[in-house]
Scaffold this motif. Structure first.
Motif, PDB file in Angstrom:
ATOM      1  N   VAL B 137       1.813   9.944 -18.984  1.00  0.00           N
ATOM      2  CA  VAL B 137       1.912   9.061 -17.804  1.00  0.00           C
ATOM      3  C   VAL B 137       0.682   9.137 -16.902  1.00  0.00           C
ATOM      4  N   LEU B 138      -0.276   9.978 -17.241  1.00  0.00           N
ATOM      5  CA  LEU B 138      -1.411  10.175 -16.315  1.00  0.00           C
ATOM      6  C   LEU B 138      -2.202   8.894 -16.058  1.00  0.00           C
ATOM      7  N   ILE B 139      -2.530   8.186 -17.137  1.00  0.00           N
ATOM      8  CA  ILE B 139      -3.403   7.015 -16.975  1.00  0.00           C
ATOM      9  C   ILE B 139      -2.707   5.908 -16.178  1.00  0.00           C
ATOM     10  N   PRO B 140      -1.501   5.478 -16.597  1.00  0.00           N
ATOM     11  CA  PRO B 140      -0.841   4.447 -15.795  1.00  0.00           C
ATOM     12  C   PRO B 140      -0.533   4.904 -14.376  1.00  0.00           C
ATOM     13  N   MET B 141      -0.222   6.193 -14.197  1.00  0.00           N
ATOM     14  CA  MET B 141       0.076   6.675 -12.848  1.00  0.00           C
ATOM     15  C   MET B 141      -1.149   6.545 -11.949  1.00  0.00           C
ATOM     16  N   ALA B 142      -2.309   6.881 -12.483  1.00  0.00           N
ATOM     17  CA  ALA B 142      -3.534   6.749 -11.683  1.00  0.00           C
ATOM     18  C   ALA B 142      -3.724   5.292 -11.261  1.00  0.00           C
ATOM     19  N   LEU B 150      -2.078   4.424  -2.695  1.00  0.00           N
ATOM     20  CA  LEU B 150      -1.733   5.824  -2.456  1.00  0.00           C
ATOM     21  C   LEU B 150      -2.660   6.784  -3.197  1.00  0.00           C
ATOM     22  N   ALA B 151      -3.708   6.252  -3.814  1.00  0.00           N
ATOM     23  CA  ALA B 151      -4.600   7.120  -4.589  1.00  0.00           C
ATOM     24  C   ALA B 151      -5.212   8.183  -3.684  1.00  0.00           C
ATOM     25  N   GLY B 152      -5.170   9.428  -4.132  1.00  0.00           N
ATOM     26  CA  GLY B 152      -5.802  10.514  -3.387  1.00  0.00           C
ATOM     27  C   GLY B 152      -5.082  10.939  -2.122  1.00  0.00           C
ATOM     28  N   THR B 153      -3.835  10.491  -1.928  1.00  0.00           N
ATOM     29  CA  THR B 153      -3.125  10.872  -0.702  1.00  0.00           C
ATOM     30  C   THR B 153      -1.976  11.833  -1.005  1.00  0.00           C
ATOM     31  N   THR B 154      -1.542  12.534   0.060  1.00  0.00           N
ATOM     32  CA  THR B 154      -0.391  13.410  -0.079  1.00  0.00           C
ATOM     33  C   THR B 154       0.862  12.596  -0.394  1.00  0.00           C
ATOM     34  N   SER B 155       1.007  11.423   0.215  1.00  0.00           N
ATOM     35  CA  SER B 155       2.194  10.595  -0.061  1.00  0.00           C
ATOM     36  C   SER B 155       2.259  10.242  -1.535  1.00  0.00           C
ATOM     37  N   GLY B 156       1.092   9.961  -2.129  1.00  0.00           N
ATOM     38  CA  GLY B 156       1.059   9.654  -3.552  1.00  0.00           C
ATOM     39  C   GLY B 156       1.587  10.818  -4.369  1.00  0.00           C
ATOM     40  N   LEU B 157       1.157  12.035  -4.011  1.00  0.00           N
ATOM     41  CA  LEU B 157       1.630  13.213  -4.745  1.00  0.00           C
ATOM     42  C   LEU B 157       3.128  13.425  -4.550  1.00  0.00           C
ATOM     43  N   VAL B 158       3.605  13.156  -3.323  1.00  0.00           N
ATOM     44  CA  VAL B 158       5.039  13.285  -3.075  1.00  0.00           C
ATOM     45  C   VAL B 158       5.796  12.344  -4.005  1.00  0.00           C
ATOM     46  N   LEU B 159       5.320  11.097  -4.078  1.00  0.00           N
ATOM     47  CA  LEU B 159       5.970  10.119  -4.958  1.00  0.00           C
ATOM     48  C   LEU B 159       5.997  10.629  -6.398  1.00  0.00           C
ATOM     49  N   VAL B 160       4.867  11.114  -6.885  1.00  0.00           N
ATOM     50  CA  VAL B 160       4.787  11.592  -8.260  1.00  0.00           C
ATOM     51  C   VAL B 160       5.796  12.719  -8.497  1.00  0.00           C
ATOM     52  N   HIS B 161       5.842  13.672  -7.582  1.00  0.00           N
ATOM     53  CA  HIS B 161       6.735  14.817  -7.779  1.00  0.00           C
ATOM     54  C   HIS B 161       8.206  14.432  -7.662  1.00  0.00           C
ATOM     55  N   VAL B 162       8.499  13.452  -6.781  1.00  0.00           N
ATOM     56  CA  VAL B 162       9.885  12.987  -6.688  1.00  0.00           C
ATOM     57  C   VAL B 162      10.285  12.333  -8.009  1.00  0.00           C
TER      58      VAL B 162
END
Lengths: 297, 293
Positions: B137-142, B150-162
């Motif tokens: 999922v790395l490529i499509p997620m980026a 949300l690229a490069g933001t904490t909110s983006g990481l929160v979304l990914v981890h959720v």
């Protein structure tokens, strides 16, 4: 009349609510997991390099991938790593669980010590072992300074042995967890059968070999599934411990995929390698999940 | 699982017991060794380590490496120490754990008490999602994070981890609620309680043990994540693990092993604390949930 409609709406809402509540998670999962999987698999058939691009190239990425010595190395490393890691963790975990099950005095404390590495990040584990195994400052240097001047231990810097240091650190991190799984299994075994067999004069060795270990089958299966999927996903540990080196001695499929996709701008090949990783895990997980969910019905 | 804590009926002789204790103690030394190495070397001057004294207790005790790791070590290009990254991790972990746990509880409730056609298949799909290699999922997620801004933001990481945590939290709550008596729910329904009322008044008050499991699991996984952090974080949202790796792998200048060890402990402390303080609730909660799903 209006009241009636209102009540109707309310009951309909009540029957719809469960599905409404579930739907955000389902939508996220369908898009971010299954949609993304399809997208990555699609990319593996395209000429994507630095960025996704949509020129169809058929199986070209796959045939290129299988001709790369870099990929071959990472698969061989994976085979060595996974087989040792799974075997050692299973036997060590089972052995420690059996020993801990003998009404041991400080069982709680020992369990805590065996299990704490699970709480650590692989980056922390990698850092600690990296410097401990480093011949310049770690074990080798210590032994020599203690007077054993001929002592040599340079596995982490040695192409032929570096992969075993990854096994060592990975076993250190997860064997305690496997121990806990087996311990839970041991505690679930019916003592009456054991007592009956003891009356018949069975030795401890035979009790374990014939009665106890065969009953741990579910624990063996779960341990195998968890360890094999962890092995295939191993990435951070290699990055922190050896960075894939020396040379390519500890490259694994996960590190291969990362470097081809993000630093070598070969996204098509990266996607193809990720697809193969997914297939491998699916071949192990799907039959397991299918059996588990059917049983639980 | 009612027999979960029984002692084994196996009896062993004195010599065997001595041997067993010996092996158990030896292995505990093996598991403690890296922790010992990290702790002693994080409080000694660098020359004591390079001089072959890695296994020795410090001759000169200093907390300098800790201060340096925390506030002035060179991470990437900035001499900021690990502290900003520690807070980045906190800002990422807290919302991600909270959201994924709440969603997991609701999903578990629906999947056990409001069953519908194909719910097992849906759950199977969620469960499989826990085990996928994230490389897929790395490529499509980026791309997606870029599209969403949300690229490069904490909110983006929160979304990914959720997103990739929901499977596990749902699994925990589903197994836990599966053994909760459904008659209680039906009785409450007859009394006119609605969907959320039942959840709030009946299920939630007894969900403590499994909520602990879910929170510990998510906290540990998200805090310790490296792959998503390395792939999606920007310069000012990098989590602790990525910063620690940058500190240790830095190729320029003198390798300050004592600072590396202090940094590694700093990165490990939150999850270690959680494990030491709440680890036993984790095992207990898991047991309660695994009776029969």
């Amino acid at each position: 009349m209006a009241m009636q409609a209102n009540a109707d709406f309310k009951t309909r809402l009540q029957t719809l609510l469960p599905k409404l509540v579930l739907s955000p998670s389902l939508a996220l999962m369908l898009v971010f997991v299954y949609g993304f999987i399809l997208f990555s698999v699609y990319l593996s058939f395209t000429d994507s390099r630095l960025l996704p691009s949509y020129g169809w190239v058929g199986f070209e990425n796959y045939s290129k991938l299988w001709r790369l010595s870099h990929w071959e190395t990472s698969l061989i490393n994976m085979a060595v790593f996974a087989s040792l890691y799974i075997t050692i963790c299973t036997f060590l975990g089972l052995g420690l669980a059996i020993f801990l099950d003998q009404k041991i005095r400080a069982e709680g404390m020992l369990r805590t010590i065996y299990l704490y590495p699970m709480a650590l990040s692989f980056i922390v584990t990698g850092t600690a072992w990296k410097w401990f195994l480093d011949p310049g400052i770690g074990l080798e240097n210590v032994m020599q300074s203690w007077g054993w001047t001929s002592f040599e231990f340079d596995w982490i810097k040695n192409r032929d042995f570096a992969i075993y240091t990854v096994v060592l650190a990975a076993v250190w991190q997860t064997s305690g967890f496997v121990m806990a799984m087996f311990l839970a299994g041991l505690r679930g075994i019916d003592n009456e059968i054991l007592k009956a067999a003891q009356m018949d004069g069975a030795s401890n060795w035979n009790l374990y070999r014939r009665i106890i270990i065969p009953q741990l089958r579910p624990a063996f299966l779960s341990a195998f599934v968890i360890l094999s999927h962890l092995a295939i996903k191993t990435f951070d540990l290699v990055i922190a411990l050896t960075g894939g080196g020396p040379g390519r001695a500890t490259e694994l499929p996960a590190t291969f995929m990362y470097s081809y996709t993000f630093s070598r701008n070969q996204m098509g090949i990266g996607a193809a390698s990720a697809t193969i990783m997914l297939m491998t895990i699916a071949a192990i997980m799907i039959p397991y999940l299918y059996a588990e969910l059917r049983e639980k019905k | 699982m009612s027999v979960a804590s029984q002692d084994t009926a196996i009896r062993t002789g004195r010599a065997v017991r001595v041997l067993i204790y010996l092996v158990l103690v030896l292995f505990s030394l093996f598991y403690l060794l890296p922790l010992y190495v990290m702790v002693v070397n994080s409080v000694k001057p660098l020359d004591e380590i390079t001089g072959g004294g890695m296994m020795n207790l410090p001759q000169v005790f200093t907390i300098e490496p800790w201060l340096k790791a925390w506030s002035s070590a060179q991470i990437g290009v900035e001499p900021t120490g690990l502290s900003p990254y520690f807070w980045n991790s906190i800002k990422m972990v807290v919302p991600a754990v909270a959201i994924s746990t709440v969603l997991g509880a609701l999903n578990g409730y629906v999947l056990t008490k409001w069953r519908f056609k194909y719910d097992t298949i849906l759950f199977g799909l969620m469960l499989f999602a826990c085990f996928i290699p994230f490389q897929i999922v790395l490529i499509p997620m980026a791309r997606m994070l870029g599209l969403m801004g949300l690229a490069g933001t904490t909110s983006g990481l929160v979304l990914v981890h959720v997103v990739y945590g929901i499977g596990f939290t749902t699994l925990y709550f589903r197994n836990y609620y599966a053994v909760f008596p459904t008659e209680l729910i039906r009785a409450a329904q007859i009394d006119g309680a609605g969907f959320f009322q039942i959840f709030w008044r009946i299920l939630l008050p007894s969900s403590g043990p499994i909520a602990v499991v879910s929170v510990i699991w998510q906290f540990t996984n998200i805090w310790n994540d490296f792959l998503f952090g390395a792939s999606f974080a920007g310069a000012d949202s990098q989590p602790m693990t990525v910063a620690l790796n940058n500190l240790v792998q830095a190729s320029h200048g003198v390798k300050e092993y004592n600072v590396h060890f202090a940094g590694a402990i700093l990165a490990a402390l939150p999850t270690l604390l959680v494990y030491i303080v709440a680890g036993r609730y984790f095992v207990r909660g898991l047991m309660a949930g695994s009776v029969k799903g």
